[in-house]
Design a protein around this motif. Structure first.
Motif, PDB file in Angstrom:
ATOM      1  N   VAL A 180     -24.677  -2.777  61.867  1.00 23.62           N
ATOM      2  CA  VAL A 180     -23.831  -3.953  62.085  1.00 23.62           C
ATOM      3  C   VAL A 180     -24.592  -4.970  62.928  1.00 23.62           C
ATOM      4  O   VAL A 180     -24.628  -6.162  62.606  1.00 23.62           O
TER       5      VAL A 180
ATOM      6  N   GLN B  24     -13.858  -8.884  64.758  1.00 23.22           N
ATOM      7  CA  GLN B  24     -14.084  -7.811  63.793  1.00 23.22           C
ATOM      8  C   GLN B  24     -12.743  -7.133  63.576  1.00 23.22           C
ATOM      9  O   GLN B  24     -12.091  -6.715  64.534  1.00 23.22           O
TER      10      GLN B  24
ATOM     11  N   LEU C 195     -13.684  -1.315  60.249  1.00 28.33           N
ATOM     12  CA  LEU C 195     -14.774  -0.669  59.528  1.00 28.33           C
ATOM     13  C   LEU C 195     -14.160   0.405  58.648  1.00 28.33           C
ATOM     14  O   LEU C 195     -13.229   1.098  59.074  1.00 28.33           O
TER      15      LEU C 195
ATOM     16  N   ARG D   1     -17.241  -3.606  56.321  1.00 30.34           N
ATOM     17  CA  ARG D   1     -16.802  -4.251  57.561  1.00 30.34           C
ATOM     18  C   ARG D   1     -15.946  -5.451  57.194  1.00 30.34           C
ATOM     19  O   ARG D   1     -16.351  -6.276  56.386  1.00 30.34           O
TER      20      ARG D   1
END
Length: 168
Positions: A75, A90, A93, A148
């Motif tokens: 990442v 974010q 994941l 992601r």
């Protein structure tokens, strides 16, 4: 004459294209110190990461790089090119796998494919981008994969929030 100023940044939401693949360079050669420090900082006492004598008797015959280090580095390698300064958050994941181990002295290379994107229905000036990261060692063996999901600024949305004319 004023010097030319260039601000490096990641991509705005509208600069992402589904199917585009980004190769992140340089690679990262992982050292024993990296692995031991990361493993101990995260309180992971797994002998496969810390105990050379124990690991020699295990199926791979040597210590393994902590898979969470592999994931974080994959990442991280994408940040400068894709999300530096343009990421809002974010979101998650998923589909994380480690098909081949990474060892001390291996070099990790990551590439990212833009899997999907859509404007946010609840956050004006922002969009959701799904990125598929693949990490390979110097021999081309896949050592990690993940998807992601990131909330990204649009150029207009970022400019509006910078000037105080946008909504948050």
């Amino acid at each position: 004459m004023a010097p030319r100023v260039i601000e490096q940044r990641g991509l705005w939401y509208e600069e992402f294209s589904p199917g585009a693949v980004y190769r992140h360079r340089p690679g990262r050669t992982v050292t024993e110190a990296d692995n031991v420090l990361f493993t101990t900082l995260t309180m992971n006492t797994q002998g496969l990461h810390l105990d050379a004598a124990y690991s020699e008797a295990q199926p791979f015959g040597q210590r393994l790089v902590n898979s969470m280090f592999t994931l974080a580095t994959m990442v991280g390698q994408s940040v400068a090119q894709l999300t530096q300064g343009t990421l809002v958050a974010q979101l998650g994941l998923s589909e994380i796998s480690f098909p081949h181990p990474l060892f001390h002295g291996d070099t990790l290379y990551t590439e990212t494919e833009v899997a999907d994107l859509r404007l946010s229905s609840s956050r004006p000036g922002q969009g959701i981008v799904t990125l598929a990261h693949t990490g390979r060692n110097q021999h081309g063996d896949v050592v990690g994969r993940c998807r992601r999901t990131a909330l990204m600024w649009t150029a207009e949305g970022y400019a509006a929030q910078e000037t105080g004319t946008g909504t948050r």
